[in-house]
Design a protein around this motif. Structure first.
Motif, PDB file in Angstrom:
ATOM      1  N   UNK A 113      42.409   1.894 -27.914  1.00  0.00           N
ATOM      2  CA  UNK A 113      41.295   1.586 -27.022  1.00  0.00           C
ATOM      3  C   UNK A 113      41.167   0.101 -26.751  1.00  0.00           C
ATOM      4  N   UNK A 114      41.276  -0.712 -27.788  1.00  0.00           N
ATOM      5  CA  UNK A 114      41.188  -2.165 -27.628  1.00  0.00           C
ATOM      6  C   UNK A 114      42.338  -2.689 -26.787  1.00  0.00           C
ATOM      7  N   UNK A 115      43.545  -2.177 -27.029  1.00  0.00           N
ATOM      8  CA  UNK A 115      44.709  -2.619 -26.255  1.00  0.00           C
ATOM      9  C   UNK A 115      44.549  -2.303 -24.777  1.00  0.00           C
ATOM     10  N   UNK A 116      44.070  -1.105 -24.487  1.00  0.00           N
ATOM     11  CA  UNK A 116      43.849  -0.723 -23.091  1.00  0.00           C
ATOM     12  C   UNK A 116      42.756  -1.580 -22.464  1.00  0.00           C
ATOM     13  N   UNK A 117      41.688  -1.851 -23.229  1.00  0.00           N
ATOM     14  CA  UNK A 117      40.598  -2.675 -22.710  1.00  0.00           C
ATOM     15  C   UNK A 117      41.047  -4.072 -22.356  1.00  0.00           C
ATOM     16  N   UNK A 118      41.849  -4.689 -23.232  1.00  0.00           N
ATOM     17  CA  UNK A 118      42.361  -6.034 -22.962  1.00  0.00           C
ATOM     18  C   UNK A 118      43.251  -6.018 -21.723  1.00  0.00           C
ATOM     19  N   UNK A 119      44.084  -4.976 -21.611  1.00  0.00           N
ATOM     20  CA  UNK A 119      45.001  -4.892 -20.478  1.00  0.00           C
ATOM     21  C   UNK A 119      44.257  -4.845 -19.148  1.00  0.00           C
ATOM     22  N   UNK A 120      43.298  -3.926 -19.029  1.00  0.00           N
ATOM     23  CA  UNK A 120      42.622  -3.761 -17.733  1.00  0.00           C
ATOM     24  C   UNK A 120      41.537  -4.797 -17.509  1.00  0.00           C
ATOM     25  N   UNK A 121      41.217  -5.599 -18.531  1.00  0.00           N
ATOM     26  CA  UNK A 121      40.245  -6.677 -18.329  1.00  0.00           C
ATOM     27  C   UNK A 121      40.759  -7.709 -17.333  1.00  0.00           C
ATOM     28  N   UNK A 122      42.075  -7.769 -17.178  1.00  0.00           N
ATOM     29  CA  UNK A 122      42.645  -8.733 -16.241  1.00  0.00           C
ATOM     30  C   UNK A 122      42.141  -8.563 -14.824  1.00  0.00           C
ATOM     31  N   UNK A 123      41.999  -7.302 -14.376  1.00  0.00           N
ATOM     32  CA  UNK A 123      41.529  -7.088 -13.004  1.00  0.00           C
ATOM     33  C   UNK A 123      40.069  -7.508 -12.851  1.00  0.00           C
ATOM     34  N   UNK A 124      39.283  -7.364 -13.936  1.00  0.00           N
ATOM     35  CA  UNK A 124      37.899  -7.841 -13.880  1.00  0.00           C
ATOM     36  C   UNK A 124      37.818  -9.348 -13.786  1.00  0.00           C
ATOM     37  N   UNK A 125      38.665 -10.027 -14.558  1.00  0.00           N
ATOM     38  CA  UNK A 125      38.709 -11.492 -14.495  1.00  0.00           C
ATOM     39  C   UNK A 125      39.165 -11.947 -13.119  1.00  0.00           C
ATOM     40  N   UNK A 126      40.174 -11.246 -12.574  1.00  0.00           N
ATOM     41  CA  UNK A 126      40.636 -11.574 -11.232  1.00  0.00           C
ATOM     42  C   UNK A 126      39.547 -11.426 -10.199  1.00  0.00           C
ATOM     43  N   UNK A 127      38.760 -10.338 -10.309  1.00  0.00           N
ATOM     44  CA  UNK A 127      37.666 -10.142  -9.368  1.00  0.00           C
ATOM     45  C   UNK A 127      36.609 -11.225  -9.471  1.00  0.00           C
ATOM     46  N   UNK A 128      36.332 -11.667 -10.712  1.00  0.00           N
ATOM     47  CA  UNK A 128      35.321 -12.715 -10.912  1.00  0.00           C
ATOM     48  C   UNK A 128      35.765 -14.033 -10.295  1.00  0.00           C
TER      49      UNK A 128
END
Length: 329
Positions: free
Chosen positions: A66-81
């Motif tokens: 779960x943590x690994x997946x969360x870190x991975x997809x967090x990139x798109x959130x950072x990109x959006x910000x």
């Protein structure tokens, strides 16, 4: 395609198509040209690159999946910000045509540069097997996840797309709406990591049900009562925290339901169900606003009900395998 040809060729092809779509959109003179370039080309290419890569980390981890997946997809959130205010600056300084060209070139360059770091644990299938393994729908859990993803996406992006116009209708500037979108993306990125971390302790399916349901309730409780900037910020933060679960935990739950060996094909089929909500959700929400004379009440009901119904479908999976409430799953 990933199962047949390997991960990197699919990602490279997708990112070249999506980047080219943005660049070609800068030369568009008619609406149909925008549909073809920024709509179809960018969407199709980005789907090839993004949705094939979200399941990579899930293949490599077990206890901390779960943590690994969360870190991975967090990139798109950072990109959006980052990209929301950056795009506004580029458009104001050099115009939208060059903004599109810069984004298109940057997309191709950055993704190809990090491609060397991407590798899959499960090798591509050399021969045999269907390109679209519809037999997966015989798994009731997979079918319910497919329907859940389709339902959630009808409401998932609605607040983000409509919030800038909503804030203008409240008498504020477009920049305020753009800033709120950036806040959402930033909060969403952090929440994907945090929810992934918590899911490793309490179960990814449990956390996906809760976060999806709470994102819908946030629309009813906070967006419905927003009359100014303070409550809008509260809504964006609460919604962003809970909405992040759909991105970070969806592939993790898929791995548990269908198995890691079939994950690439499973995730591809699951995300194809998002097509209907992503295509029709926001236009329907906008049409509801127009039909309501500019009032957002029924649009908010629409956006909030979709994820709540999606969470209800996940409850069937949950209680089919485990009827005890306080059990990690």
């Amino acid at each position: 395609m990933v199962s047949r040809f390997g991960l990197r060729p699919v990602i490279v092809t997708g990112i070249v198509i999506s980047g080219s779509g943005m660049i070609l959109a800068s030369f568009a003179k008619t609406v149909w040209q925008l549909y073809l370039t920024h709509g179809f080309m960018y969407g199709f290419g980005a789907g090839m690159a993004l949705f094939t890569s979200v399941a990579i980390s899930v293949q490599w981890f077990d206890k901390k999946r779960g943590l690994a997946s969360g870190i991975t997809v967090a990139g798109s959130g950072i990109g959006g910000a980052v990209l929301a205010p950056l795009n506004r600056i580029l458009i104001s300084k050099i115009g939208y045509q060059w903004a599109l060209r810069i984004m298109g070139i940057s997309t191709i360059t950055i993704v190809c540069a990090v491609l060397v770091c991407i590798r899959t644990r499960i090798p591509p299938r050399k021969r045999g097997g269907p390109l679209f393994d519809v037999a997966m729908f015989k798994n009731s859990g997979f079918t319910l996840m497919y329907l859940m993803g389709m339902l959630v996406t009808f409401g998932y992006l609605t607040p983000i797309f409509l919030l800038p116009k909503f804030m203008v209708d409240l008498g504020m500037s477009p920049e305020v709406g753009a800033s709120l979108v950036s806040v959402f993306s930033g909060v969403n990125a952090v929440s994907r990591i945090l929810l992934g971390f918590v899911a490793d302790w309490y179960g990814p399916l449990n956390m996906l049900i809760l976060s999806t349901a709470f994102s819908g309730l946030a629309c009813y409780i906070f967006w419905m009562t927003t009359t100014g900037l303070p409550m809008a910020v509260v809504f964006v933060v609460i919604y962003g925290i809970n909405a992040g679960g759909f991105n970070s935990l969806f592939p993790v739950v898929a791995a548990d339901v269908i198995g890691v060996e079939k994950l690439a094909a499973a995730v591809g089929l699951l995300y194809s169900g998002n097509f209907f909500g992503n295509l029709l959700g926001t236009p329907l929400a906008s049409a509801i606003v127009t039909a309501s004379g500019g009032r957002y009440t029924w649009t908010i009901v629409f956006a909030g009900t979709a994820p709540i119904l999606g969470a209800a479908l996940l409850l069937f999976i949950r209680f089919k395998h485990e009827k005890r409430i306080f059990v990690k799953m």
